[in-house]
Design a protein around this motif. Structure first.
Motif, mmCIF file in Angstrom:
data_model
loop_
_atom_site.group_PDB
_atom_site.id
_atom_site.type_symbol
_atom_site.label_atom_id
_atom_site.label_comp_id
_atom_site.label_asym_id
_atom_site.label_seq_id
_atom_site.Cartn_x
_atom_site.Cartn_y
_atom_site.Cartn_z
ATOM 1 N N TRP A 1 -21.562 -5.792 26.406
ATOM 2 C CA TRP A 1 -20.334 -6.069 27.157
ATOM 3 C C TRP A 1 -20.009 -4.862 28.026
ATOM 4 O O TRP A 1 -20.291 -3.718 27.660
ATOM 5 N N ALA B 1 -25.441 -10.100 30.339
ATOM 6 C CA ALA B 1 -26.400 -11.095 30.819
ATOM 7 C C ALA B 1 -27.744 -10.904 30.119
ATOM 8 O O ALA B 1 -28.060 -9.801 29.653
ATOM 9 N N SER C 1 -19.240 -10.248 29.532
ATOM 10 C CA SER C 1 -20.255 -10.242 28.479
ATOM 11 C C SER C 1 -21.631 -10.012 29.101
ATOM 12 O O SER C 1 -21.848 -10.264 30.287
ATOM 13 N N GLN D 1 -23.664 -15.346 31.558
ATOM 14 C CA GLN D 1 -22.615 -14.482 31.004
ATOM 15 C C GLN D 1 -21.616 -15.387 30.286
ATOM 16 O O GLN D 1 -20.876 -16.141 30.921
ATOM 17 N N ARG E 1 -29.900 -9.218 25.470
ATOM 18 C CA ARG E 1 -28.698 -9.232 26.300
ATOM 19 C C ARG E 1 -28.155 -7.818 26.480
ATOM 20 O O ARG E 1 -28.213 -6.993 25.576
#
Length: 787
Positions: free
Chosen positions: A723, A691, A689, A663, A720
């Protein structure tokens, strides 16, 4: 976060105490000791600020301040030649004494230059880099943690947010969940979490009762030579003493558990603490709509006897019993149950610590026995289920450790120790000829690189020796140098030497600069060595450097900034490049796995049953900010943490992959306001943020890998999550009566129902890609009666 900011604009100069209930009032008691040596300080001055109450410590360091009204206090400890300490957040209730032990730090300046001034951050400024101390009250009131001693640590910078997964994994500065050392009263305990994952130190929630905790000293790196066999962090928990006047206790009922605590004297010099708790998670899991309920029971026992002013012996016993109750009443429920690992386990820890004070130092011996029984299995979706995986493992360890510290005027603090343990594993593992993989397919076990059977019984000794010198080079410079030697008899290359170094500069009493370097080794988890092919694994290694500084911007507010770099070597990982008949494993690094409960969800990879080699590498670097406001004349407290980092691992296939919880930025803001002696409000906000995760596909239309849910290894951790953010809030209400008190709390997780996103998965029942989220808003009500 108005609960932190609002009181800064309100002039407050009062003690938050209510009128005492009928009777003699409540009291504060404890010991005043010298930091480091533990030597009792006779004649130390103890003052309850905002009142006329106080005391002087006795020859054994004990003190006693009676006649206090229930409320929240600050207690000042002072002694000639030592830094004055102010302990905040001292909550006094009717029905039980409040135990507050103080450890005073010797002053770094000559007496005639010393200005006696209350210090709220004496311990923090004297601590090594990356070290933080959390006390019981800080942990108890932390929103969203449900009074869990491990979950609270995740609010500190450098600790990844394993959000929404019901997990207590400590992923510290890019490390893995197996890299954390737990100590309870000096005894190494493999794990202090219920439903632990074999081979790691993670689990669901802590089984150590917060009511008995005095403090947790947490180090996120740069720790000294006294600690070995772990790469990332040290979690050292110390319990408090039991009450000395009579038998008393606490009864608690909450949305997750109910339990009973008892404590009191066992003689003129001996006290005890004991508890029994059982879970009640039906409501939460039914709200989540899942057909299984984890059930846990735990028991804690601690006893302490002060044999003389110089001799103290303590004992501990910890027991955790875990099982999962399932509902297989429909095909949909059976599919869900089949996707999880049946995890029945028993954890036991027994230990004793003896400390003898010598002139300007101490001698200490810790002995213990720990054992974990894992009974793991996974079955198919039939109405009468058939197991295709089972594991019956016992991991135990007998340990003995001795250490000393001696303070010399010319040399400084000289410390050292010798530790030995005898670790064993008895493991019987069986796989059927065909098993279910993470795509829900029934495949041959050989296609996943899994053995038909593993039978291992082994006992391996480990010896560790360390020495350290902590010397003041001047009134503002301090050097700590240490060396550690470990012999891991289980490995073909058993001997390892690890230097540790730290330098601190404190030009003023409000500012400190520090740097630290250390080399750290760790033995592979016992279950990773169960496969005979893996007996040649090396010890995992990391080299870490930390540079930081801390400044007091107010007497009650500090700002700490740190940067770090960590390099990993000799990490175990898969070595199979994959063929038409076998799945590739050479993209896996075991340090980058194990966050979860294991089993089919990761093709049983986190257990390490596949062939492994020490070919992995990794690195992590970042910068962290921690701003901390303590409870003071302004009756609020708060913490702001910001961490920016990057973590990656290179696998045996020579490709780099991001860390599973890489993160890149985590912002946390928490705080609280003590409205009056009866009401307290606190909140915690997180901005995180996303992962990395491996994307999931409809196996019917996955052209790149037909029939598979994931394209491995090509898309491993290639995307990813977005957020996300979450707000947790907590309200505490206290009632004090004659001789007893009632405490209620309402802890609400995810107040505005953000539902933290989780990696998407393939829903086998509905045959669709499911974008999962966490449970969402979750209120938990608790009631405690103190008597």
């Amino acid at each position: 976060m108005w609960v932190w900011a609002l009181p800064l604009f309100v002039p407050v100069g009062r003690t938050l105490a209510q009128r005492p209930a009928d009777g003699e009032g409540s009291r504060i008691e404890g010991y005043v000791l010298e930091s480091g040596t533990g030597r009792p300080l006779e004649g130390a001055n103890v003052v309850v600020l905002g009142t006329t109450s106080g005391a002087a410590s006795q020859p054994d360091g004990s003190y006693f301040v009676p006649g206090l009204s229930p409320g929240t206090y600050r207690v000042q400890f002072s002694f000639i030649g030592f830094e004055t300490l102010v302990r905040t957040d001292v909550v006094v209730n009717a029905g039980a004494p409040t135990v507050v032990d103080a450890r005073l730090v010797p002053s770094a300046v000559r007496l005639q230059e010393l200005t006696i001034r209350p210090e709220l951050f004496v311990e923090e400024l004297a601590a090594p880099p990356s070290a933080t101390t959390l006390r019981r009250e800080e942990i108890r009131r932390f929103p969203g943690a449900l009074e869990d001693v491990v979950a609270t640590v995740t609010a500190l910078p450098g600790v990844a947010q394993v959000a929404g997964g019901g997990r207590n994994d400590l992923v510290v500065r890019g490390g893995g969940p197996a890299e954390n050392l737990f100590l309870v009263n000096g005894l190494e305990v493999p794990n202090i979490n219920h439903f632990s994952t074999q081979g790691t130190s993670g689990g669901a929630l802590s089984f150590v009762n917060l009511d008995f905790v005095d403090r947790v000293e947490f180090s996120a790196g740069g720790f000294g030579a006294a600690y070995g066999d772990r790469l990332s962090s040290v979690f050292a928990l110390e319990t408090r003493s039991g009450r000395t006047d009579r038998i008393g206790g606490r009864a608690t009922v909450s949305a997750t558990q109910y339990g009973l605590d008892l404590e009191g004297p066992l003689g003129p010099r001996t006290t005890f603490l004991g508890s029994l708790r059982r879970s009640y998670l039906d409501l939460i899991f039914k709200a989540a709509g899942v057909p299984f309920v984890p059930v846990y029971t735990d028991a804690n026992f601690f006893a302490e006897s002060r044999l003389s002013p110089r001799d103290k012996v303590s004992f501990l016993g910890l027991l955790a019993l875990d099982e999962v109750e399932t509902d297989r009443g429909s095909s949909a429920k059976r599919r869900t149950v089949a996707s999880i690992l049946d995890n029945t386990q028993t954890q036991l820890a027994l230990g004793s610590r003896y400390r003898h004070l010598i002139a300007d130092g101490f001698l200490e011996v810790v002995a213990g026995y720990t054992r974990t029984d894992f009974m793991l299995s996974q079955a198919d979706t039939a109405a009468v289920a058939t197991e295709y995986f089972s594991s019956d493992a016992v991991e135990d360890k007998i340990s003995l450790k001795g250490e000393f510290l001696r303070r010399f005027d010319l040399v400084g603090d000289v410390s050292g120790g010798l530790g030995a343990d005898w670790a064993g594993i008895d493991d019987t593992v069986a796989f059927a000829d065909t098993v279910f993989n993470q795509s829900g397919e029934r495949v041959t076990r050989t296609s996943l690189g899994l053995p038909a059977r593993v039978d291992v019984t082994r006992r391996d000794p480990r010896i560790g020796v360390w020495a350290q010198v902590k010397r003041k080079l001047s009134t503002s410079w301090e050097l700590t140098a240490g060396l550690r030697f470990d012999r891991y008899q289980a490995l073909t290359a058993p001997d390892h030497l690890a230097p540790r170094l730290a330098l601190a500069h404190r030009p003023t009493d409000r500012f400190k600069l520090s740097l630290a370097y250390g080399r750290y080794y760790q033995t592979p988890s016992a279950v990773w060595l169960a496969n005979p092919v893996n007996r040649d694994l090396k010890a995992l290694r990391s080299d870490m450097g930390v540079v930081g500084g801390e400044i007091l911007v107010r007497d009650d507010t500090s700002v700490r900034v740190e940067t770090y770099y960590k390099a990993y070597h000799d990490l175990p990982g898969g070595i199979d490049a994959g063929t038409d008949s076998t799945a590739a494993t050479d993209y896996l690094v075991l340090s980058n796995s194990g966050i979860g409960f294991g089993g089919r969800e990761d093709d049983f990879r986190s257990f390490g049953y596949v062939d492994l080699a020490s070919r992995g590498r990794g690195e992590s670097f970042g910068a962290e900010l921690l701003v901390k406001k303590k409870f003071s004349e302004v009756p609020c407290y708060g913490q702001l943490s910001v961490a920016v980092s990057k973590t990656g691992y290179r696998a045996a296939n020579q490709k780099w992959y991001p860390g599973q919880f890489d993160q890149r930025m985590i912002l946390g803001l928490s705080g609280g306001y003590v409205i009056n002696p009866r009401w307290e409000l606190s909140a915690r906000f997180r901005l995180i943020s996303g992962a990395p995760y491996t994307p999931a596909y409809d196996p019917r239309s996955n052209t790149a890998n037909p029939g598979q849910v994931r394209n491995l290894p090509d898309e491993y951790l290639s995307r990813r999550l977005p957020w996300t953010h979450q707000l947790d809030m907590r309200v505490d209400r206290r009632w004090n009566f004659s001789g007893w008190a009632l405490i209620t709390f309402l802890d609400v997780q995810d107040v505005y129902n953000q539902r933290v996103p989780q990696p998407p998965t393939w829903n086998f029942e509905d045959e669709r890609i499911e974008n999962r989220n966490a449970i969402g808003i979750l209120p938990a009500l608790g009631v405690s009666a103190i008597f």
